[in-house]
Design a protein around this motif. Structure first.
Motif, short mmCIF file in Angstrom:
data_model
loop_
_atom_site.label_atom_id
_atom_site.label_comp_id
_atom_site.label_asym_id
_atom_site.label_seq_id
_atom_site.Cartn_x
_atom_site.Cartn_y
_atom_site.Cartn_z
N HIS A 255 5.90 13.37 -5.64
CA HIS A 255 6.67 14.04 -4.56
C HIS A 255 6.29 14.83 -3.47
N THR A 256 5.63 13.77 -2.70
CA THR A 256 6.02 14.30 -1.45
C THR A 256 5.82 12.67 -0.47
N SER A 257 6.01 11.47 -0.80
CA SER A 257 5.94 10.51 -0.02
C SER A 257 7.61 10.22 0.27
N VAL A 258 7.97 10.45 1.28
CA VAL A 258 8.99 10.35 2.18
C VAL A 258 9.08 9.07 3.03
N GLU A 259 10.95 8.92 3.32
CA GLU A 259 10.63 7.69 4.20
C GLU A 259 10.22 8.62 5.57
N THR A 260 10.32 9.63 5.99
CA THR A 260 9.80 10.35 7.21
C THR A 260 8.34 10.55 7.57
N ALA A 261 7.75 10.60 6.14
CA ALA A 261 6.36 10.83 5.71
C ALA A 261 5.62 10.41 4.98
N PRO A 262 6.14 9.01 4.90
CA PRO A 262 5.73 8.57 3.50
C PRO A 262 3.52 8.33 3.39
N TRP A 263 2.87 8.42 1.98
CA TRP A 263 1.45 8.05 2.10
C TRP A 263 1.66 6.42 1.39
N TYR A 264 0.16 6.45 2.19
CA TYR A 264 -0.26 5.21 2.16
C TYR A 264 -1.45 5.11 0.84
N ILE A 265 -1.32 4.55 -0.51
CA ILE A 265 -2.28 4.41 -1.13
C ILE A 265 -3.85 3.35 -0.91
N ILE A 266 -4.84 3.76 0.19
CA ILE A 266 -5.60 2.51 0.31
C ILE A 266 -6.41 2.13 -0.03
N LEU B 162 0.66 -1.79 -0.21
CA LEU B 162 0.12 -0.08 0.18
C LEU B 162 1.09 1.16 0.27
N LEU B 163 2.24 1.26 0.35
CA LEU B 163 3.06 2.40 0.37
C LEU B 163 3.21 2.91 -0.66
N ALA B 164 3.15 4.20 -0.87
CA ALA B 164 4.01 5.08 -2.83
C ALA B 164 5.59 5.37 -2.04
N ASP B 165 6.03 4.10 -2.80
CA ASP B 165 7.78 4.37 -2.72
C ASP B 165 8.17 5.14 -2.61
N PRO B 166 8.98 5.39 -1.75
CA PRO B 166 9.72 6.98 -2.08
C PRO B 166 10.06 7.05 -3.17
N GLY B 167 10.29 8.17 -4.34
CA GLY B 167 11.31 8.48 -5.29
C GLY B 167 10.77 7.53 -5.74
N ARG B 168 9.65 6.78 -6.40
CA ARG B 168 8.44 6.37 -7.44
C ARG B 168 7.75 6.55 -7.71
N PHE B 169 7.84 7.06 -9.25
CA PHE B 169 6.34 7.73 -10.17
C PHE B 169 4.75 6.53 -9.65
N VAL B 170 3.73 7.47 -9.15
CA VAL B 170 3.41 6.68 -8.66
C VAL B 170 1.84 7.03 -9.51
N ASN B 171 2.08 5.89 -10.16
CA ASN B 171 0.89 5.68 -11.30
C ASN B 171 -0.80 5.04 -11.32
N LEU B 172 -1.60 5.09 -10.50
CA LEU B 172 -2.74 5.35 -10.08
C LEU B 172 -3.65 4.01 -10.07
N GLY B 173 -3.34 3.95 -11.66
CA GLY B 173 -3.90 3.07 -12.58
C GLY B 173 -3.24 1.19 -11.89
N ASP B 174 -2.58 1.65 -11.71
CA ASP B 174 -1.67 0.47 -11.04
C ASP B 174 -1.96 -0.09 -9.61
N TYR C 290 5.97 21.39 -2.73
CA TYR C 290 6.41 19.69 -2.73
C TYR C 290 7.50 20.26 -1.80
N GLU C 291 8.58 21.18 -2.34
CA GLU C 291 9.28 20.89 -1.57
C GLU C 291 9.55 22.06 -0.05
N ASP C 292 8.52 22.63 0.13
CA ASP C 292 8.22 23.13 1.08
C ASP C 292 7.52 22.35 2.45
N ILE C 293 6.55 22.05 1.94
CA ILE C 293 6.05 20.53 1.89
C ILE C 293 6.87 19.68 2.92
N THR C 294 7.95 18.29 2.29
CA THR C 294 8.61 17.65 2.41
C THR C 294 9.47 18.70 3.50
#
Ligand code: AMP
Ligand code: MG
Length: 316
Positions: A232-243, A9-21, A162-166
């Motif tokens: 752009h904002t899924s990072v190790e310290t603040a990951p996104w999960y696609i639920i 479920l993790l949006a892997d940091p550094g990898r492009f997210v294609n919601l179709g996947d 992206y930069e400021d929020i990260t």
């Protein structure tokens, strides 16, 4: 008990997210709602126990961010996952269209004031990520922010955000606030069904507005904006999960499981009592042995104080 693979479920940091996947109708290893019930119950119980220690320890804060299209189930997820948690330990903040006062400040101002202190779980029902979603989809909404001319230059503003929020989230993490972000991923058809249900059910009428239906016409722009922000904002310290959110029961079991794992990873402990403090407690116990009528307990109170150790199971 059937478990859930969080890495799926993790949006892997550094990898492009294609919601179709990511299939919004996925239910992981669970066959149906009944099958997931045991896991949800266990996690809700565990969450209550961990939160008790988390609150007592006042070491970390936990910020949970929920984003998703209308009808994705943000409110329901909060209601179901947090049953069992001591209300004193959580603050839920819902972010709506910014007020006139909000708009006189930078876009992070209003949420900064709602960040949880140590010991507390703060839930953002929508958040500053709307600044990369609705604000990106509607240029007129951005125009209301009256940014300085350089600030809105096409092509740079979103990257700047992206930069400021990260950076802000990294700062929070370095200072003890754990950040977990959930995107409730709903299909277009399931959203249509849920909006129809709001129309058909008198008790849900209040939740439906013409604006919600109008926003559906921007579906593809929203999906694109979300793909970009998740990337752009899924990072190790603040990951996104696609639920996956087409099945409410699944999104709840997934969110609960990830929160429990996060709290479990913190090695929480009740505050330890030093030998000196234990001596002081024993002295207090002596006073408590004396009843109002002048008679005495048998000394049992002091014995209990001397032997008592904090329990990790959350019971008190
Ligand atoms: P709801 O969550 O259904 O009560 O709706 C809240 C509305 O406020 C949604 O349409 C959001 O897109 C909107 N909203 C939240 N934050 C912002 C923001 N920063 N700028 C503009 N609209 C926002
Ligand atoms: Mg709404």
């Amino acid at each position: 008990m059937t478990q859930l693979n969080h890495a799926d479920l993790l949006a892997d940091p550094g990898r492009f997210v294609n919601l179709g996947d990511f299939d919004p109708a996925s239910t992981g290893n669970f066959k149906n709602k009944r099958h997931a019930r045991e896991k949800l119950r266990a996690d809700i119980t565990r969450l209550a126990a961990l939160q008790d220690i988390f609150f007592a320890q006042e070491r970390y804060a936990l910020l949970i961010i929920l984003q998703g299209m209308d009808g994705a189930g943000k409110d329901g997820a909060i209601k179901h996952v947090m049953t069992g948690v001591n209300p004193q330990g959580i603050d839920v903040s819902s972010f709506k269209v910014p007020s006139a006062v909000d708009l006189t400040h930078d876009y992070l101002w209003r949420s900064n004031q709602k960040l949880p202190p140590r010991g507390k779980i703060g839930i953002f029902n929508r958040s500053y990520y709307e600044e990369l979603a609705v604000v990106r989809v509607h240029p007129a909404v951005l125009a209301r922010e009256e940014l300085p001319p350089g600030g809105t230059a096409a092509g740079t503003i979103w990257n700047d955000r992206y930069e400021d929020i990260t950076a802000i989230e990294r700062h929070l993490s370095r200072n003890g606030t754990r950040v977990l972000k959930f995107f409730l991923h709903l299909s277009n058809e399931e959203q249509r069904q849920r909006l129809l249900e709001r129309l058909d059910t008198p008790a849900k009428n209040w939740k439906l507005s013409a604006a919600d239906v109008h926003e559906r016409t921007f579906w593809d722009s929203y999906q694109h904006a979300y793909e970009e922000l998740l990337t752009h904002t899924s990072v190790e310290t603040a990951p996104w999960y696609i639920i996956p959110a087409d099945h409410k029961w699944f999104s709840r079991v997934a969110v609960a499981s990830i929160i429990v794992a996060e709290l479990d990873s913190l090695g929480l402990k009740y505050p330890q009592v030093s030998d000196q403090q234990r001596e002081n407690l024993a002295a207090i116990g002596k006073q408590l042995e004396k009843r109002a009528d002048g008679s005495h307990d048998s000394g049992a109170v002091v014995a209990v104080v001397k032997s008592r150790q904090p329990q990790l199971n959350g019971s008190s």
